[in-house]
Design an enzyme around this catalytic site. Structure first.
Site, PDB file in Angstrom:
ATOM      1  N   GLU A 167      75.519  16.964  61.702  1.00 13.57           N
ATOM      2  CA  GLU A 167      76.486  18.067  61.853  1.00 13.57           C
ATOM      3  C   GLU A 167      77.303  17.998  63.139  1.00 13.57           C
ATOM      4  OE1 GLU A 167      75.015  21.922  60.814  1.00 13.57           O
ATOM      5  OE2 GLU A 167      74.238  21.247  58.884  1.00 13.57           O
ATOM      6  N   GLU A 376      70.511  18.713  53.346  1.00 16.94           N
ATOM      7  CA  GLU A 376      70.005  20.048  53.672  1.00 16.94           C
ATOM      8  C   GLU A 376      70.595  21.055  52.705  1.00 16.94           C
ATOM      9  OE1 GLU A 376      70.103  21.431  57.782  1.00 16.94           O
ATOM     10  OE2 GLU A 376      69.913  19.366  58.474  1.00 16.94           O
TER      11      GLU A 376
HETATM   12  C1  BGP Z   1      71.504  23.074  59.886  1.00 16.14           C
HETATM   13  C2  BGP Z   1      70.755  22.228  60.878  1.00 16.14           C
HETATM   14  C3  BGP Z   1      69.275  22.334  60.819  1.00 16.14           C
HETATM   15  C4  BGP Z   1      68.738  23.683  60.397  1.00 16.14           C
HETATM   16  C5  BGP Z   1      69.598  24.429  59.397  1.00 16.14           C
HETATM   17  C6  BGP Z   1      69.267  25.891  59.248  1.00 16.14           C
HETATM   18  O1  BGP Z   1      72.774  23.316  60.322  1.00 16.14           O
HETATM   19  O2  BGP Z   1      71.086  20.870  60.688  1.00 16.14           O
HETATM   20  O3  BGP Z   1      68.758  21.848  62.022  1.00 16.14           O
HETATM   21  O4  BGP Z   1      68.199  24.434  61.392  1.00 16.14           O
HETATM   22  O5  BGP Z   1      70.964  24.330  59.693  1.00 16.14           O
HETATM   23  O6  BGP Z   1      69.820  26.612  60.297  1.00 16.14           O
HETATM   24  P1  BGP Z   1      69.065  27.796  61.010  1.00 16.14           P
HETATM   25  O7  BGP Z   1      67.790  27.194  61.496  1.00 16.14           O
HETATM   26  O8  BGP Z   1      69.936  28.242  62.126  1.00 16.14           O
HETATM   27  O9  BGP Z   1      68.883  28.827  59.989  1.00 16.14           O
END
Ligand code: BGP
Length: 480
Positions: A167, A376
């Site tokens: 990201e 993800e």
């Molecule tokens: C993505 C990231 C992850 C993860 C996910 C959920 O953007 O790559 O590392 O954390 O988001 O986000 P959050 O943990 O803020 O809910």
């Protein structure tokens, strides 16, 4: 959501889940690892716990892999912690760190689970920052190249799918949140220099992977948020296109075509931004041919016109998990974001929008014609153990079913999708909400307030996902 048929997933489609080293491993100062900038960042996010223990995967990786096997995984996407491999500025390798990843990779392969490895997931070693002052110093490109080459040399005989930077677009868009803007005095302009340096790091990783890993494939990992216009007013459509450019297309065009788009060049000119592109940089970037796009997708956005002269409003993430705290931004002359009345939201105001998944795959396929994998996608929620000792997460099951179904439709539409790795396997630390925001198929018994026994309890979604993936996407767990 109503299903009128079962889409077919290709043979050999990889099913699994995702994690990131700093969010899952813990043991931040064990086994020769030194601290990374994001460790320190996680300590400031009170009242949430930091990442010093996280899901304790460093000590429990075997148990975790056994659960993946029970679930039926055929892939697992995780990241390598740079400071576990190279803990200090002397560039001396840490044998214990290398052994940890070797053990994990061997354990996965022994169970026919394909490792998909991210090189960089937000965790710059503190020694890199101390030596160079952060991302603004171009020496980082060489340090990163060295680190990537070590990874390819150490693990490339077994790891064939590599991901460069997680990201990058989100790191540039949300610099403060993810710790990238540290030491910057003029973030608005300097972020484009940092972005250029990250592009060079990405390019070096792609080139080195192809040089050092036999049959190695590598791609970037954009965070993708589809953007719909709020109405059919033509100005809303242009606003949606602006939002798309400024949050993701600028990055994806560069990865796919090896050059900066006319849109971003014009944007820099209008805002008197110099990204500090030096001789040879663009040749290097052009040389880096990616093999696929790895895509993170959780939600969608709605954009509308933001007239010149209206009040500037910065985007405000919901950091508390109390619905309604997200602040919609207004960027005069570019775009504004707005709520979507057609979708539900999570407690963090993230839109629950399965169609966004199909939209993203169609869009990326149309624009770039490359294979894609989902790295993800998931449902973050407040959760606890029920009185019967289990963890019931029906909303996550609904979320995953609807999202995966849309992937099936996108495949039928002609998109070349090779893997689905949801976020996350076990509960792990959220980027800003510690253990309060859980995503796992497997509950980890610990809280922000107190470290408990960290035992693993597969949630209802674990069993649902297991049936689906063992049938290669045919057993949806309810009448279709
Ligand atoms: C993505 C990231 C992850 C993860 C996910 C959920 O953007 O790559 O590392 O954390 O988001 O986000 P959050 O943990 O803020 O809910």
């Amino acid at each position: 959501m109503y299903y009128n048929h079962k889409p077919k997933f290709p043979d050999g489609f990889m099913w699994g889940a995702s994690s990131a080293a700093w969010q899952v491993e813990g043991a931040t100062l064990e086994g020769g690892r030194t601290q990374s900038v994001i460790d320190l960042n996680s300590q400031t996010k009170k009242p949430y716990t930091d990442n010093s223990i996280a899901a304790d995967h460093y000590h429990r990786y075997k148990e975790d892999v056994n659960l993946m096997v029970e679930c039926g995984f055929t892939s697992y996407r995780f990241s390598i912690s740079w400071s576990r491999i190279i803990p200090n500025a002397e560039r001396k390798l840490n044998p214990e760190g290398i052994a940890f990843y070797n053990n994990l990779i061997n354990e996965l392969i022994a169970h026919n689970i394909t490792p998909i490895v991210t090189l960089y997931h937000y965790d710059m070693p503190c020694w890199v920052e101390e030596k160079y002052g952060g991302w603004l110093d171009r020496h980082i490109i060489d340090e990163f190249d060295y680190y990537c080459r070590v990874c390819f040399e150490q693990f490339g005989d077994r790891v064939k799918y590599w991901l460069s930077i997680n990201e990058q677009n989100m790191q540039i868009c949300y610099g403060d949140w993810l710790g990238v803007s540290k030491n910057c005095t003029d973030w608005f302009r300097q972020k484009w220099m940092i972005n250029h340096i990250m592009n060079l790091c990405h390019a070096k990783a792609v080139i080195a992977c192809h040089e050092l890993v036999e049959d190695g494939k590598i791609g970037p990992v954009p965070g993708y948020v589809p953007i719909y216009p709020e109405s059919c007013k033509p100005e809303d459509q242009i606003a949606a296109m602006n939002a798309e450019e400024l949050t993701q297309k600028i990055w994806n065009d560069l990865y796919a075509y090896g050059e900066y788009s006319e849109f971003v060049k014009k944007y820099w000119k209008e805002h008197e931004i110099d990204p500090d592109i030096r001789p040879g940089d663009m040749e290097l970037i052009a040389q880096a041919k990616i093999d696929f796009f790895a895509l993170n997708c959780y939600r969608s956005n709605v954009a509308k016109e933001a007239k010149m002269g209206t009040q500037y409003q910065e985007l405000g993430l919901n950091k508390s998990g109390r619905k309604g705290e997200f602040v919609y931004p207004n960027y005069p002359g570019e775009y504004a974001l707005a709520p979507n009345p057609y979708v539900q939201t999570t407690d963090w105001d993230w839109e629950i929008d399965p169609v966004a998944m199909r939209y993203m795959l169609r869009y990326m396929n149309d624009h770039y014609h490359l294979p894609m994998m989902i790295t993800e996608n998931g449902y973050g929620a407040h959760e606890s153990i029920a009185e019967d000792g289990h963890v019931h997460d029906p909303k996550r099951v609904d979320f995953l079913r609807d999202q995966i179904y849309q992937i099936g439709l996108a495949i039928e539409d002609g998109c070349d999708v090779i893997a689905y790795n949801l976020w996350s396997f076990t509960d792990l630390l959220s980027t800003g909400n510690g253990m309060a925001k859980r995503y796992g198929l497997v509950y980890v018994n610990t809280t922000d307030e107190e470290v408990l026994d960290l035992r693993r309890i597969p949630k209802d979604s674990f069993y649902w996902y297991s049936r689906l993936i063992k049938s290669n996407g045919q057993d949806w767990g309810k009448e279709m």
